[in-house]
Every structure is written in structure tokens, then in C-alpha cells.
Scaffold this active site. Structure first.
Site, PDB file in Angstrom:
ATOM      1  N   LYS A  54       0.837  -1.204   0.000  1.00  0.00           N
ATOM      2  CA  LYS A  54       0.000   0.000   0.000  1.00  0.00           C
ATOM      3  C   LYS A  54       0.872   1.255   0.000  1.00  0.00           C
ATOM      4  CE  LYS A  54      -3.874  -2.398   2.122  1.00  0.00           C
ATOM      5  NZ  LYS A  54      -4.678  -2.724   3.309  1.00  0.00           N
ATOM      6  N   GLN A 109      -5.036  -1.780   9.513  1.00  0.00           N
ATOM      7  CA  GLN A 109      -4.883  -3.089   8.871  1.00  0.00           C
ATOM      8  C   GLN A 109      -5.448  -4.193   9.776  1.00  0.00           C
ATOM      9  OE1 GLN A 109      -3.836  -3.458   5.743  1.00  0.00           O
ATOM     10  NE2 GLN A 109      -3.986  -5.674   5.751  1.00  0.00           N
ATOM     11  N   ASP A 149     -11.281   2.350   3.553  1.00  0.00           N
ATOM     12  CA  ASP A 149     -11.522   0.908   3.425  1.00  0.00           C
ATOM     13  C   ASP A 149     -12.997   0.630   3.135  1.00  0.00           C
ATOM     14  OD1 ASP A 149      -9.380  -0.868   3.575  1.00  0.00           O
ATOM     15  OD2 ASP A 149      -9.193  -0.658   5.757  1.00  0.00           O
TER      16      ASP A 149
HETATM   17  N1  GUN Z   1      -6.867  -7.123   5.833  1.00  0.00           N
HETATM   18  C1  GUN Z   1      -7.089  -7.839   4.698  1.00  0.00           C
HETATM   19  N2  GUN Z   1      -7.650  -7.038   3.756  1.00  0.00           N
HETATM   20  C2  GUN Z   1      -7.767  -5.806   4.308  1.00  0.00           C
HETATM   21  C3  GUN Z   1      -8.260  -4.578   3.827  1.00  0.00           C
HETATM   22  O1  GUN Z   1      -8.727  -4.438   2.687  1.00  0.00           O
HETATM   23  N3  GUN Z   1      -8.204  -3.537   4.692  1.00  0.00           N
HETATM   24  C4  GUN Z   1      -7.713  -3.658   5.947  1.00  0.00           C
HETATM   25  N4  GUN Z   1      -7.721  -2.579   6.732  1.00  0.00           N
HETATM   26  N5  GUN Z   1      -7.261  -4.794   6.430  1.00  0.00           N
HETATM   27  C5  GUN Z   1      -7.277  -5.870   5.603  1.00  0.00           C
END
Ligand code: GUN
Length: 293
Positions: A52, A96, A119
């Protein structure tokens, strides 16, 4: 059969975003800023967050990574969320997942200001999506609708089976496929661990979106000739021939399904790269205050 190239599509979309950011900054606007909170040292989460941060650089965004050990308290984390909510320089942020067991993920998600929830996990964004209002949409389903649109795949009136009912993929995916616009207008069936006649339901589908996390679940006998297959699965399967010791395995048995369908996403290189790209789209929208003032 046409392979849906998620990697190339994601690269193209990130280039478009970078171009737009360049114009925004050149005309005196603010560079979009994404912050991410990472708690602990989960291998998968470390990789996701690293990717990211790299994607932010590719898009010309500012990014901030806040790292904490997995023994922090829930109250500490909620306070960090509050600080990001109030930081005017931060346009959007993510926490996350998964979080350590002693911290309530739901509590943390609901503490995030929905106007910065890139998200798309906050109940306000989930609710707004379900009634078709502007909002942040969960990255994986948003990436899939982008792939369908970029490949001009017809969805109106089509029978779409969504395998899986998770809050971040299956449920929003079903909502998007039934929404009153393109890509959407499909007749949607959601199948899950308690569903009956899964094979027969899948065999009637024009579009199958598999998001179960069950390697090779969808086999050729479950697929109608000419169907569109979207594989969301990314299960780590031990593989001694790989440097990492594992490979990513989709929910679809690609080797036998590919020749039967009209379009298919590979694993890796299909849906996966689109997910981070969607987060970048949401961050650009956050920077532009596109949905919420
Ligand atoms: N863990 C796995 N996929 C995601 C996501 O798209 N966002 C977040 N914050 N955590 C994750």
C-alpha cells in the site's frame, strides 16, 4: 477464453491517478494523504501494508505508516484513531486487519470517521453503498466492478453467483452486482457454507465470483460454457519450489475451468492487484472530498 489482466489494469489505473494528482498539485491543490495503522507483525499484513505504501508513491500520494506492537491496549488504539480523525492533513486512513484478539475490530472500525474510512468498512459507508449513495466502497468488490467495466463485460440481466458472504467481499459484491447501474443490474444469488445445491446453482450462472478462501473449490463441472469467472481466493498453499515456501491458490481450479469460460481472472495477477488500486481510488476521492465535505 480471455484472461482478465488485473496487474495491467491496476498499473493503468494507478497511472491515471498519478496524472490527476500531478494536475491537482500543479494547480495548487493538496496532495492526497493516506495513513495506515499496522499492529503487530503478521506476515500477510506486513506485505499488504508495504504494498500500500509503494502504491501511494506510484500515485503521488503522501503516506504515513504508524506501527505498534501487538500488546497495545484497545484504548490506546482507539485514541490513535481519534488523532487521525482530527488530523486535517490526513485525508483517509486504514487500520490493517486482523487485529490482536484482545482488540475489538468492530469497535475500531466504528471509531473511524466515516469521511476518512477509505476501506469502506464503517457501517455508514456500508449502508450508503447498499442504497446507492456516494461512499467509499470496500476495495476488493470495487476492484472487481472496475475489471468488469474495463473488459466491457455485460452484467445486465445476467445470473451472477457470489460464493461467500464475508462483510468485506461477498456481501458488498452481491450489493454492487444488483445495483441499478452498470456494472450491476444482475440477478444475484449468494451461496455460502449452509447453501444447498451449490454445484447446480453455479452451473446456471453467467458470472461466478468466488470468494470462499477454499482452494480449487470451483471445478469445471460447476461452470457453464461461456461463463465469466472472477476468482478472489488467495490461500497460501505450501510449495517447496517457491522461494517463499508457498504459492497463492485461488478458489477456482484454473487448469480445468479456463477453457470453458469466456473471461477468467488468474491467481495471482487477477483480482489481487486491483484491491490496492481501489484503495488508491478511494484515497484520491478522499483527497478531493468527492463524497463528503
Ligand atoms: N486485511 C485484509 N484485507 C484488508 C483490507 O482491505 N483492509 C484492511 N484494513 N485490512 C485488511
Amino acid at each position: 477464453m480471455q484472461l482478465i489482466d488485473g496487474k495491467a489494469t491496476a498499473t493503468a489505473i494507478k497511472a491515471e491517478i498519478a496524472e490527476e494528482v500531478k494536475k491537482i498539485v500543479e494547480s495548487g491543490g493538496k496532495r492526497p494523504h493516506l495513513a495506515a495503522i499496522l499492529v503487530g507483525h503478521d506476515g500477510g499484513s506486513e506485505t499488504y501494508v508495504k504494498n500500500k505504501v509503494i502504491a501511494c508513491e506510484q500515485c503521488g500520494f503522501k503516506s504515513t505508516l504508524l506501527r505498534f506492537e501487538d500488546d497495545i491496549t484497545e484504548e490506546f488504539l482507539l485514541n490513535e484513531v481519534r488523532k487521525l480523525n482530527e488530523d486535517d492533513d490526513v485525508d483517509g486512513f486504514i487500520v490493517q486487519l486482523p487485529l490482536p484478539k484482545h482488540i475489538s475490530e468492530q469497535k475500531v472500525i466504528e471509531a473511524i470517521d466515516y469521511r476518512k474510512d477509505v476501506d469502506g468498512f464503517h457501517p455508514i459507508n456500508v449502508g450508503r453503498m447498499s442504497i446507492g449513495l456516494p461512499c467509499y466502497i470496500s476495495a476488493t468488490p470495487l476492484g472487481i466492478t472496475d475489471l468488469l467495466a474495463r473488459y466491457n463485460i455485460e452484467t445486465s440481466g445476467k445470473k451472477c453467483v457470489v460464493l461467500g458472504r464475508s462483510n468485506i467481499v461477498g456481501k458488498p459484491m452481491a450489493q454492487l452486482m444488483m445495483q441499478k447501474r452498470y456494472p450491476g443490474d444482475a440477478t444475484v444469488t449468494v451461496l455460502h457454507s449452509h447453501s444447498k445445491n451449490i454445484k447446480e446453482e453455479c452451473a446456471q450462472a453467467d458470472i461466478i465470483i468466488a470468494a470462499l478462501g477454499s482452494p480449487d473449490f470451483v471445478t469445471a463441472d460447476m461452470v457453464k460454457r461461456g461463463a465469466v469467472i472472477i476468482d478472489v481466493g488467495t490461500t497460501r498453499v505450501p510449495d517447496a519450489s517457491k522461494k517463499s515456501g508457498f504459492r497463492l491458490n485461488g478458489d477456482v481450479k484454473f487448469s480445468e475451468v479456463a477453457e470453458k469460460c469466456s473471461f477468467i481472472t488468474p491467481v495471482p495477477g487477477g483480482v489481487g492487484p486491483m484491491t490496492i488500486c481501489s484503495l488508491m481510488k478511494n484515497t484520491l476521492a478522499a483527497g478531493k472530498k468527492e463524497y463528503y465535505k
